[in-house]
Design a protein around this motif. Structure first.
Motif: not given
Length: 384
Positions: A170-174, A194-201, A279-281
């Motif tokens: 989750d991007r919210s954790l990072l 699609c769930q990993l686009i937040g981590l990529k960004l 906004v987490p995926m």
């Protein structure tokens, strides 16, 4: 009388010495370990221990318990050493950790739980600790990390998550790890959907700011297998927009971060807003809709590209959109000006036509009057 008092005093001295001796024995070095009183280091490595040793000195600063057979950590397992700064529990057989196992360790700075068999961590485990700077959870069987865990890791500079079973993060954790310098993520079964686009960004921003990360190698879907997430073109994620608005929010937040970072590098002391949207995926969105780390859902459309696209630079795409918007705006203004001009011209011409008609009518009336006057004059002359 005096002799009795002397014997009583001697007994008191002996009693005090005995109490002091018992007190020192209660905090003596455990027989399974070796202790250094000067550095306050307790070394219990490779002693075949099944549990945390007892009678640890309360001023212990460093405790090394790696290479043992410890299987679990109970509630307040380290209550005897509240001042410990370094705690190494790597290479044991730990499968369970009580949510209150580390309660009371308010000075803990480095914690290693690497090379164990952990499948999950409770979000309350690190709650009381605010000084942790180094956390190693590599070589376990973690499926995911609770998002609330990040609140306890705000001062973290290193996080090790390699060699686990993570499929998403989750991007919210990072986002809350503002002091993070290095991150290890290799050898996880990442599902690049699609769930990993937040981590990529987030990774792009993290590396831009000087952070160090090893690699995120995709294992699914098949067409992305063995591909580094950072090298996957953004265009392959565009179809995610048809099934989720989170992609759009992630892009907006990422672009805002880039703008602030560019302003900072040019002397503009702007900092990312603490109220930025995170906004987490959504769970279950992806190419396969299959299980992601932490309990993914299923049943949503797959985000598989139907044809291989040429990689597109995100900034060039954004510039193209901006230029198109400017051109459309100019065209709109020109059309509006033309419409206003046309209306004004039509109004002026209508007014001119009305005045022209009025003047013609006045001229015709004057001509008729002159004609009547001439006829009257001729008639009068004839009569005379």
């Amino acid at each position: 009388m005096q002799a009795a008092q002397g014997r009583l005093a001697d007994m008191r001295v002996v009693l005090v010495c005995a109490l002091l001796s018992l007190l020192s024995l209660s905090h003596a070095c455990p027989k399974e370990c070796s202790c250094n009183g000067n550095t306050k280091v307790v070394d219990c490595r490779g002693r075949g221990l099944y549990d945390i040793p007892k009678r640890l000195h309360p001023e212990t600063q460093e405790l090394y318990l790696q290479d043992n057979r410890i299987r679990g950590l109970g509630s307040m397992a380290f209550r005897e050493i509240p001042l410990v700064r370094i705690l190494d529990l790597s290479n044991n057989s730990i499968t369970t950790v009580s949510p209150t196992a580390l309660l009371g360790l308010r000075a803990l700075q480095r914690l290693s739980l690497a090379y164990n068999s952990l499948r999950e961590l409770d979000k309350r485990l690190l709650g009381p600790i605010r000084t942790l700077s180094h956390l190693d959870l590599s070589h376990n069987s973690l499926w995911g990390l609770p998002g609330a865990l990040g609140e306890s890791l705000r001062n973290l500079s290193h996080l090790g998550l390699s060699h686990n079973k993570l499929t998403r993060l989750d991007r919210s954790l990072l986002e809350v790890l503002t002091h993070l310098d290095s991150l290890t993520l290799r050898s996880n079964p990442w599902r690049c959907d699609c769930q990993l686009i937040g981590l990529k960004l987030w990774l792009e921003t993290f590396i831009y700011k000087g952070g160090v990360v090893d690699e995120v190698i995709c294992t699914q879907p098949e067409e992305m297998k063995n591909t580094d997430l950072q090298k996957v073109p953004y265009q392959l994620f565009h179809i995610c927009m048809t099934s989720s608005y989170h992609y759009l929010f992630a892009n907006i937040h990422h672009l805002e971060n880039e703008r602030l970072l560019r302003g900072h590098t040019h002397g503009n002391h702007a900092h990312p807003s603490s109220h930025a949207i995170h906004v987490p995926m959504a769970m279950g969105e992806g190419f396969g809709g299959g299980g992601g780390g932490g309990g993914g859902g299923s049943g949503l459309p797959e985000c598989e590209p139907k044809q291989r696209h040429r990689p597109v630079n995100l900034r060039h795409a954004i510039a193209t959109v901006i230029i198109t918007g400017v051109v459309c705006g100019i065209v709109f203004l020109m059309m509006l000006a033309a419409a206003v001009y046309g209306c004004a011209y039509a109004a002026i011409m209508a007014k001119y036509q009305r005045e022209l008609k009025k003047n013609e009518e006045l001229a015709a009336a004057k001509g008729a009057d002159h004609a009547k006057a001439d006829e009257k004059e001729l008639l009068e002359n004839a009569i005379a």
